[in-house]
Each structure stands twice: as C-alpha cells, then as structure tokens.
Design a protein around this motif. Structure first.
Motif, PDB file in Angstrom:
ATOM      1  N   LEU A  87      61.601  49.852  48.726  1.00 51.38           N
ATOM      2  CA  LEU A  87      62.646  50.258  49.671  1.00 51.38           C
ATOM      3  C   LEU A  87      62.188  51.363  50.615  1.00 51.38           C
ATOM      4  CD1 LEU A  87      65.782  50.300  47.338  1.00 51.38           C
ATOM      5  CD2 LEU A  87      65.028  48.497  48.903  1.00 51.38           C
ATOM      6  N   GLY A  89      59.667  53.072  53.579  1.00 55.80           N
ATOM      7  CA  GLY A  89      58.942  52.688  54.784  1.00 55.80           C
ATOM      8  C   GLY A  89      57.829  53.657  55.104  1.00 55.80           C
ATOM      9  N   ASP A  90      57.825  54.136  56.341  1.00 57.57           N
ATOM     10  CA  ASP A  90      56.769  55.022  56.820  1.00 57.57           C
ATOM     11  C   ASP A  90      56.724  56.326  56.035  1.00 57.57           C
ATOM     12  OD1 ASP A  90      56.217  53.171  58.778  1.00 57.57           O
ATOM     13  OD2 ASP A  90      57.488  54.144  60.278  1.00 57.57           O
ATOM     14  N   ARG A 126      60.542  57.436  54.926  1.00 54.00           N
ATOM     15  CA  ARG A 126      61.679  56.669  55.440  1.00 54.00           C
ATOM     16  C   ARG A 126      62.223  55.724  54.368  1.00 54.00           C
ATOM     17  NH1 ARG A 126      63.472  59.146  59.778  1.00 54.00           N
ATOM     18  NH2 ARG A 126      61.744  59.791  61.067  1.00 54.00           N
ATOM     19  N   VAL A 127      63.538  55.567  54.337  1.00 49.43           N
ATOM     20  CA  VAL A 127      64.189  54.641  53.418  1.00 49.43           C
ATOM     21  C   VAL A 127      64.635  53.422  54.219  1.00 49.43           C
ATOM     22  CG1 VAL A 127      66.131  54.324  51.840  1.00 49.43           C
ATOM     23  CG2 VAL A 127      64.962  56.533  51.934  1.00 49.43           C
ATOM     24  N   ASN A 128      64.166  52.241  53.801  1.00 44.89           N
ATOM     25  CA  ASN A 128      64.469  50.994  54.521  1.00 44.89           C
ATOM     26  C   ASN A 128      65.561  50.174  53.847  1.00 44.89           C
ATOM     27  OD1 ASN A 128      62.542  51.533  56.466  1.00 44.89           O
ATOM     28  ND2 ASN A 128      60.938  50.412  55.417  1.00 44.89           N
ATOM     29  N   ASP A 129      66.411  50.793  53.090  1.00 44.18           N
ATOM     30  CA  ASP A 129      67.500  50.087  52.412  1.00 44.18           C
ATOM     31  C   ASP A 129      68.739  50.150  53.309  1.00 44.18           C
ATOM     32  OD1 ASP A 129      69.324  48.962  50.719  1.00 44.18           O
ATOM     33  OD2 ASP A 129      69.176  50.499  49.162  1.00 44.18           O
ATOM     34  N   PRO A 130      69.231  48.997  53.803  1.00 47.47           N
ATOM     35  CA  PRO A 130      70.396  49.017  54.703  1.00 47.47           C
ATOM     36  C   PRO A 130      71.675  49.504  54.012  1.00 47.47           C
ATOM     37  CG  PRO A 130      69.735  46.759  54.214  1.00 47.47           C
ATOM     38  CD  PRO A 130      68.710  47.658  53.597  1.00 47.47           C
ATOM     39  N   PRO A 135      68.661  58.368  55.371  1.00 49.27           N
ATOM     40  CA  PRO A 135      67.640  57.837  56.283  1.00 49.27           C
ATOM     41  C   PRO A 135      66.215  58.083  55.790  1.00 49.27           C
ATOM     42  CG  PRO A 135      68.558  59.871  57.149  1.00 49.27           C
ATOM     43  CD  PRO A 135      69.339  59.539  55.916  1.00 49.27           C
ATOM     44  N   TYR A 136      66.001  59.200  55.096  1.00 49.48           N
ATOM     45  CA  TYR A 136      64.659  59.514  54.608  1.00 49.48           C
ATOM     46  C   TYR A 136      64.732  60.579  53.522  1.00 49.48           C
ATOM     47  CZ  TYR A 136      65.135  63.325  58.026  1.00 49.48           C
ATOM     48  OH  TYR A 136      65.588  64.399  58.755  1.00 49.48           O
TER      49      TYR A 136
END
Length: 153
Positions: A87, A89-90, A126-130, A135-136
């Motif tokens: 989950l 990201g960057d 970064r958190v990529n979970d919708p 956000p991070y």
C-alpha cells in the motif's frame, strides 16, 4: 504453513533511543527538585524525593526512546502503527536541514508522524490506499537510506 516470529524476515529494524547528551539535563532537574524538597523536610522523608524522582525521570527518558521502526513480514511498523508494503508508494528521504520545513508549513495535518526531535533525518512514505485518509507517513530514522531501501524492496 504460516510464518512465525522465528522464521519471519526482517529487512530493517531500528530503535529511536534517546542520545546520551539528552539524559543529564532532566536528571539534573530532578535532582534539584529533590534537593529542594530535601531542604524542607527532616529525617527519612528528606531522602524520599531522591528515591522517587531520579528513577522515575530515568524511566521516562528510557520510555521516550523505546519507539521502534521496522520493516518485517511485508509491513512497515513505526511505533504502534503498521501498514502493508504493497500500500506504500514513493519514498523520500528528508535531509536534516529540511526537517523544519517538512514538519512545519509543508506538513499535511492528516499525515501519520513518528517524529523524535533528537533524530534528525526523516523519511516520507506515500500511502497509495484509496480508503486510507492518511496521505503519507513521516518517520524519524538515523538510517534513512537503509529504511528507504527496505521499503522499496
């Protein structure tokens, strides 16, 4: 077969302990407070503040430094929180000179923060979970390159 604590893979582990140079000031303040009480009470009660305040202060400082940051079992753990690596990201390494700006005017109020003032470098993930409103994550670490590599792997 499920993984156990013995067979689990840990790629990064760090304890955000309090550095030695932070310890003297709170211990000195506790000793001064104990001395102040000592001057006002005769007998056995005069030594009681030393017996209580100095160990209590040392225990509180040790507790402040008990936070752990870990990448293990496919999860990032910081303090009591954890999130699966898939989950994330960057990953951005924040240099110590940019820490004030990152933790100040650029900080999103919804961000998850594990910050210890005595640990200068930060890592922002970064958190990529919708479904997650966060956000991070911003995490203090003494080894930002190793943490970033462990998260990316």
């Amino acid at each position: 077969m499920s993984e156990t604590a013995v067979t689990a893979t840990t790629t990064f582990r760090e304890r955000l302990y309090v550095t030695w140079w932070i310890w003297p000031l709170p211990l000195l303040a506790a000793a001064l407070l104990a001395a102040e009480v000592h001057m006002g009470f005769p007998g056995v009660r005069s030594w009681l503040p030393y017996v209580i305040l100095l160990p209590l202060t040392a225990a509180l400082i040790a507790k402040m430094g008990s936070t752990k940051v870990e990448v293990a079992d496919g999860e990032l753990r910081a303090g009591d929180a954890h999130i699966p690596l898939e989950l994330l990201g960057d990953v951005e390494i924040i240099a110590p000179e940019d820490r004030r700006r990152t933790m100040g005017r650029e900080l999103d109020p919804a961000a998850f923060v594990v910050h210890r003032g005595w640990v200068k470098p930060l890592v922002r993930v970064r958190v990529n979970d919708p479904e997650d409103p966060t956000p991070y994550w911003v995490i203090s670490t003494r080894r930002p390159d190793e943490l970033a590599a462990a998260i990316k792997s």
